[in-house]
Design a protein around this motif. Structure first.
Motif, short mmCIF file in Angstrom:
data_model
loop_
_atom_site.label_atom_id
_atom_site.label_comp_id
_atom_site.label_asym_id
_atom_site.label_seq_id
_atom_site.Cartn_x
_atom_site.Cartn_y
_atom_site.Cartn_z
N GLU A 61 0.85 -1.18 0.00
CA GLU A 61 0.00 0.00 0.00
C GLU A 61 0.88 1.23 0.00
OE1 GLU A 61 -3.73 1.12 2.70
OE2 GLU A 61 -2.97 -0.89 3.02
N LEU A 62 0.42 2.27 -0.63
CA LEU A 62 1.15 3.51 -0.65
C LEU A 62 0.52 4.43 0.40
CD1 LEU A 62 3.49 4.66 -2.35
CD2 LEU A 62 1.80 5.70 -3.83
N HIS A 63 1.19 4.51 1.55
CA HIS A 63 0.65 5.35 2.62
C HIS A 63 1.04 6.80 2.38
CE1 HIS A 63 -0.58 2.02 5.24
NE2 HIS A 63 0.50 1.40 4.79
N TYR A 64 0.21 7.70 2.87
CA TYR A 64 0.58 9.12 2.82
C TYR A 64 1.47 9.39 4.02
CZ TYR A 64 0.14 14.22 2.97
OH TYR A 64 0.40 15.57 3.00
N CYS A 65 2.75 9.53 3.71
CA CYS A 65 3.75 9.60 4.76
C CYS A 65 4.44 10.96 4.70
CB CYS A 65 4.71 8.44 4.50
SG CYS A 65 6.27 8.58 5.30
N THR A 66 4.45 11.67 5.83
CA THR A 66 4.99 13.03 5.81
C THR A 66 6.44 13.10 6.27
OG1 THR A 66 4.03 13.38 7.98
CG2 THR A 66 2.74 14.14 6.10
N GLY A 67 6.96 11.97 6.73
CA GLY A 67 8.36 11.96 7.15
C GLY A 67 8.78 10.54 7.44
N HIS B 134 8.09 5.87 9.99
CA HIS B 134 7.36 6.72 9.06
C HIS B 134 6.25 7.44 9.81
CE1 HIS B 134 8.70 4.93 5.07
NE2 HIS B 134 9.25 4.12 5.97
#
Lengths: 706, 464
Positions: free
Chosen positions: A327-333, A387
């Protein structure tokens, strides 16, 4: 963010004078006897570490955490001081790892308690530390070279962590004065040097350590500015675990770290494999991984870590991962981690689990009791990252679907073909430099762009815009023609593909021509082949400048798609063309329409109807990407006419119909006509090739047999 | 999205990022307290969006800043004397722009200190923001023109061209990508993304592996007329007009739609170049089962934004590789890249800061010692690991201690023990003792204790 802050360069100066060989007076039981077996045996006496051992292992732990979290751009220089300064490594990146430092420390060995204390001093090390801070690192050098005239923007700051056993507060002051003076002197030297840099800012961290149970002769002092260049702080710490704890706190301060405790990790019990208990593991990482907690003031700080009283940790709950979901998570860092207690069983269980490729989502317990997944632990190439997943509301709520926008109503995109295109244009790392023919460095990413340019020169986006890409028979040609260079085998395959198409045309195999937008059956078979050949020619022409071999493919194509022999002959007889045809027809197609046209005025209606159909087809095909428009007069009408000619007088609907049927059937006989005219189809084709390509007939023969 | 906050002493929130009905419910209030309004903004934004999403704060004021306690003058005068709990709300704890819309003209504002106070606010927000005033007399037209300026400045759509070789599409990127400062010291100029978004290649989702991103944006295909003006986003209105530009745009094949479809089906992302040493990725994002969209996320600028991909410039086409790095059956991948040095948790480092760490390591040796000669290999491996660490830490007493322990183990061996066990234990103990002197060749870090070669144990120990 600043790359060249104080934490770019850290110098450790560790005292190696005789008194550091003294015991820290904290005992370690190392002989833990296993029950049942060793009754009646007295365990060996506990041992204790020396001040030196405590200092070295605490500094190594500092470095371990630093290297785990910042493997690049944060550098350590290790100096040991006794009767002189021993510099154990350099600023170069290759020297920046624990193994190198451990080996160098082993070579130094513990301090010699019988050495003359008068000869030994920590000052040697401090002077060397200042000197080494003036030395340029490879990163500073690179940045200066890149910035050219702005090279002065590259800062030179650093930190000296000095672990020693000081005699008094005034001794400490003497050390500080010495550092300040040395900086002053070396900055003067550096001002006149190209490979040295002046120190702009230096943080001196003096750690006085002494055996447990003794009174400290030195008092703690907070950070104080001694000069615009130098600040200093003094920590008076008992040796043993107290020193380790102090350095752990310092590494967190110096590198802006924060702590997260993963709680509720299910783990099999060592002794009882069928039961499992829940464990906690504490990790360190850059504090930005907590940015949402810090700024919102909603800390969820789960109290103190197990260690004791000194630091705060954020508690996140383990969520047992689902299996293998990509899955492509929305990761901010994403921040590298280091376990606080790296060798403990829970820590190594967690890290091994992650290193084996599993990811773990982490849940943030909220006051309201609601569950929010806020982080994810995942390893990439043997490095574990924490992450940060976005858990706040998305600003892109309820966006319009792509199907509602431009091009959203089109339903026959070549999705599968473009998927194949994407797989062919996947990227891969090229770590070794490659050079072009002219000797300049070749940038792999530019090669990737070049390839995309080549692969898209002719790429119709929708199925109804293309014939050739819907034909399995064209694949061998279409897949290689886009290449930068062709091998002889590629050329041969292209030729085979073309011969195969010629063969298909001869056998009148159906083509997957789109009938979208056309009424009835769409264009006639001959016309279909013309469309196909035109499109194939467009594709090949887009690549003829790649190489001579591409040119050869085009030549083959032009030769093969030329008129069947019997029509060549008629052309030679000099019949005129009635012609509004496009340029691509140069290759020798001719239509003798004029005479039959006049002779069969009564057929006009039939022909007009066909013309209309074709015109309609043209409208659809007429977009820049589509193949060249088909001719108004398809080949087929030529052949239709002769039988019609014979039936003079008014025609019934039946005769019209039967004429058409007859025409269709008669086409099957045409080849026979050709052969009856003693022009062998095969022979003719190969002759063309021989003339135009200068190729051996046998080679062609071979190709066609295969 | 918008939120409306009215300014009274409590900073009442009229509605939360949705404008329905709120305007009609607004009443007149009596007191202006800007600070509490800004605190309200802080809370609302953070609760709703967190700390990472840029937010435009539009403050509409008549230029009167209140009186007495709670007036802006009072707030500014005391803003340096705050403690943590009553921190002044500026700068906002999220990326922000503070736009102050004054319902007054410049002269009116300059006649009092209002303008200075408002400028202080923008300064306090790290200079992020701007003050707008009315040109000419206060009338509807001039107010509209002032807001028009704000719209031009802050809400201009970002148009770009998405390219993949010769396949292109005009797109709008929403929200506008913000300029980014890489290192305030060595490169203080903010970097903005190109208006040419060039695809450089593709990577599987599993390989890109949830990378950290600065921001993410919708990529909407748009139809432009010849002058380059936007005809429409192609979104069909409910008012069906067969010949509308939108209708036509919907039927013209668009590269974005093709790309989106294939990215979704294949489970891949497209790597897109945003500027020099700046990249991002395009992917399909499903909003619900029916709706999905083409999205673009921006990586941090720099030569190597994702360590597991390596340097971006070093990524090249698979056709340049000797053999397909993804395998003939698509069963392997060149990613992730392995770093040169392993991290501490992956290399079995020795840490004895806690007694338990040391005890575990000694126990391991002891456990294996009792299973000699079967465990000869592991026994010496653990022994050498302990030996190396002890030498590095200058912890020679430990070597002596463990030597003593092994000697004792030797005396405790049962009669049934293999004769080799005793030989190995004695040998190991001697070697440790030799190392504990710190001076002999046995104390060299790179020296390894190797098993004693014995005759009768050829079956087990000489296999090494």
């Amino acid at each position: 963010m600043k790359i060249f802050s104080e934490s770019h360069k850290t110098v450790f100066v560790v005292d190696h004078c005789p008194y550091m060989a003294e015991s820290c007076r904290q005992h370690v039981e190392f002989d833990m006897l296993v029950k049942n077996r060793t009754q009646g045996i007295i365990p060996l006496a506990p041992i204790s570490k020396s001040l030196w051992t405590c200092s070295v292992e605490s500094s190594m732990e500092y470095c371990r955490i630093m290297y785990d979290i910042f493997p690049f751009k944060k550098l350590v220089n290790f100096i040991v001081s006794d009767s002189g300064a021993h510099i154990l490594n350099s600023w170069t990146q290759e020297d920046q790892n624990l193994q190198e430092l451990m080996a160098a420390l082993a070579a130094v060995g513990p301090p010699n308690p019988r050495a003359d204390p008068e000869c030994c001093s920590i000052l040697h090390g401090l002077v060397a530390a200042v000197e080494t801070l003036c030395k340029i690192t490879e990163y500073q050098h690179e940045a200066r070279t890149m910035l050219m005239e702005n090279a002065e923007r590259v800062g030179n700051r650093g930190r000296i962590i000095c672990i020693t056993n000081a005699k008094s507060d005034s001794h400490v002051r003497m050390l500080e004065d010495c550092v300040q003076e040395t900086i002053h002197e070396h900055n003067k030297l550096a001002a006149n040097s190209d490979h040295l840099m002046q120190i702009q800012k230096c943080e001196l961290v003096l750690i006085h350590t002494y055996p447990v149970g003794e009174d400290s002769l030195v008092s703690d002092r907070l950070k104080k500015e001694l000069s615009p260049v130098l600040t200093s702080e003094v920590h008076s710490v008992r040796a043993g675990r107290h020193l380790a704890t102090k350095l752990n706190v310092l590494v967190q301060q110096h590198f802006d770290l924060a702590s997260t405790t993963i709680t509720n990790i299910p783990m099999k019990e060592e002794q009882h494999a069928n039961t499992s208990a829940n464990y906690d593991v504490e990790l360190l990482h850059h504090k930005d991984a907590h940015v949402d907690f810090i700024k919102s003031g909603d800390n969820h700080i789960g109290g103190n870590s197990r260690e004791g009283t000194f630091k705060e940790t954020v508690t996140l709950k383990w969520c047992t991962p689902r299996t293998n979901s990509v899955e492509l998570h929305y990761c901010t860092g994403a921040y590298r981690i280091s376990p606080v207690d790296v060798n403990s069983r829970p820590s190594s269980c967690l890290t091994n689990f992650l290193l084996n490729g599993r990811s773990v989502l982490l849940e943030q317990p909220r006051k309201s009791g609601s569950k929010v997944i806020s982080h994810m632990l995942s390893s990439h190439g043997g490095e574990i990252f924490l992450h940060v997943l976005s858990s706040s509301r998305s600003i892109l709520e309820d966006p319009p679907s792509i199907s509602e926008g431009c091009g959203g109503r089109v339903t026959d995109y070549r999705i599968t073909d473009f998927g194949e295109f994407m797989r062919e244009n996947r990227l891969t790392p090229f770590l070794d430099p490659r050079y072009k023919i002219d000797g300049s460095l070749e940038i792999p990413l530019e090669r990737a762009k070049d390839q995309l340019e080549k692969h898209t020169r002719y790429w119709p986006m929708i199925i109804s815009q293309t014939t050739i890409f819907n034909m399995q028979a064209v694949v061998p040609l279409a897949s290689v023609i886009v290449k930068e260079a062709l091998t002889d085998e590629d050329v041969l395959n292209c030729q085979k593909t073309i011969y195969n198409l010629v063969d298909m045309e001869r056998k009148n195999d159906p083509l997957p021509i789109s009938t979208v937008g056309t009424r009835g059956k769409g264009p006639k078979r001959d016309e279909q082949y013309r469309i196909m050949w035109n499109e194939l020619e467009t594709l090949v022409r887009a690549h003829i400048n790649n190489s001579d071999k591409h040119q050869r493919v085009l030549e083959c194509l032009l030769a093969c798609r030329s008129k069947p022999p019997e029509e060549e002959e008629r052309k030679k007889r000099g019949r005129k063309r009635e012609d509004k045809e496009d340029k691509s027809e140069k290759s020798g197609k001719d239509y003798e329409l004029e005479k039959p046209w006049q002779e069969s005025e009564r057929l006009k209606g039939v022909l007009d109807r066909e013309k209309e159909e074709l015109a309609e087809a043209e409208v659809i095909k007429d977009s820049p990407d589509s193949p060249e428009p088909p001719n108004k007069k398809p080949l087929i009408t030529i052949d239709e006419i002769p039988p019609v000619e014979k039936t003079k007088g008014p025609m019934s609907l039946l005769s019209l119909w039967s004429n058409r049927i007859n025409t269709a059937n008669s086409r099957k006989h045409q080849e026979f006509i050709g052969r009856l005219n003693s022009v062998n189809n095969k022979a003719e084709l190969y002759q063309h090739l021989k003339e135009e390509n200068g190729m051996e007939t046998t080679e062609n023969g071979k190709a066609s047999r295969q | 999205m918008c939120s409306l906050i009215t300014i009274v002493h409590s900073g009442r929130i009229m509605c939360n990022f949705s404008f329905q009905e709120a305007l009609s419910n607004m009443d007149d209030y009596d007191k202006t307290c800007l600070e509490s309004a800004l605190v309200g903004v802080c809370n609302v934004v953070q609760q709703e969006w967190g700390a990472a999403i840029p937010c435009q704060v539009v403050l509409v004021t008549d230029g009167c800043l209140g009186i007495g306690r709670g007036s802006l003058r009072h707030s500014l005068a005391t803003c340096n004397q705050r403690n943590e709990s009553s921190r002044f709300p500026l700068p906002f704890p999220f990326p922000s722009k503070l736009y102050i819309m004054c319902m007054a003209n410049l002269e009116e504002l300059q006649s009092s200190d209002s303008l200075d106070c408002l400028e202080r606010l923008v300064d306090l927000n790290n200079g992020e923001g701007q003050i707008f005033t009315i040109d000419g007399p206060l009338c509807l037209k001039n107010v509209q023109s002032m807001f028009g300026k704000l719209i031009d400045l802050a809400y201009t759509p970002f148009h770009a061209v998405l390219k993949c070789g010769h396949l292109t599409s005009d797109v709008q990127v929403f929200p506008r990508p913000e300029p980014f400062i890489i290192d305030e010291e060595i490169d203080p100029i903010p970097k903005a993304i190109n208006t040419d978004l060039e695809i450089v290649g593709f990577i599987d989702i599993a390989d890109i592996s949830s990378p950290p991103v600065l921001s993410r944006h919708l990529v909407l295909p748009i139809a432009l007329n010849k002058e380059g003006d936007e005809v429409g986003p192609g979104i069909t209105d409910d008012t069906e007009d067969e010949n509308s530009a939108n209708q036509i745009a919907g039927k013209i094949p668009n590269f974005c739609v093709l790309l989106h479809g294939s990215l979704k089906v294949e489970g891949m992302v497209a790597i897109v170049q945003l500027g020099p040493e700046w990249h991002g990725m395009l992917y399909s994002q499903a909003d619900s089962k029916k709706k999905s969209n083409l999205m673009m996320s921006l990586f941090e600028p720099g030569p190597e934004p994702l360590p597991w991909l390596g340097k971006m410039a070093q990524l090249g086409p698979i056709s340049d590789a000797k053999e397909n790095p993804y395998g003939e059956d698509d069963n392997k991948s060149p990613f992730p890249l392995q770093p040169k040095n392993k991290r501490s948790y992956a290399q079995n480092v020795t840490v004895w800061i806690k007694p338990s760490g040391l005890q575990t390591d000694v126990q391991k040796i002891l456990r294996n010692a009792r299973k000699l000669p079967e465990k000869t290999q592991t026994f010496y491996k653990e022994l050498n690991r302990l030996r190396k660490a002890a030498l590095a830490f200058g912890f020679l007493d430990l070597l002596k201690g463990v030597a003593d322990m092994l000697e004792r183990e030797c005396t405790l061996l049962p009669d049934t023990a293999h004769p080799d066990a005793a030989f190995q234990l004695t040998h190991a103990a001697q070697q440790l003792k030799a190392a504990s002197n710190g001076t002999s060749e046995y104390a060299a870090y790179d020296h390894n204790i190797t098993p004693l070669q014995t005759d009768f144990s050829s079956s087990s120990t000489e296999r090494i």
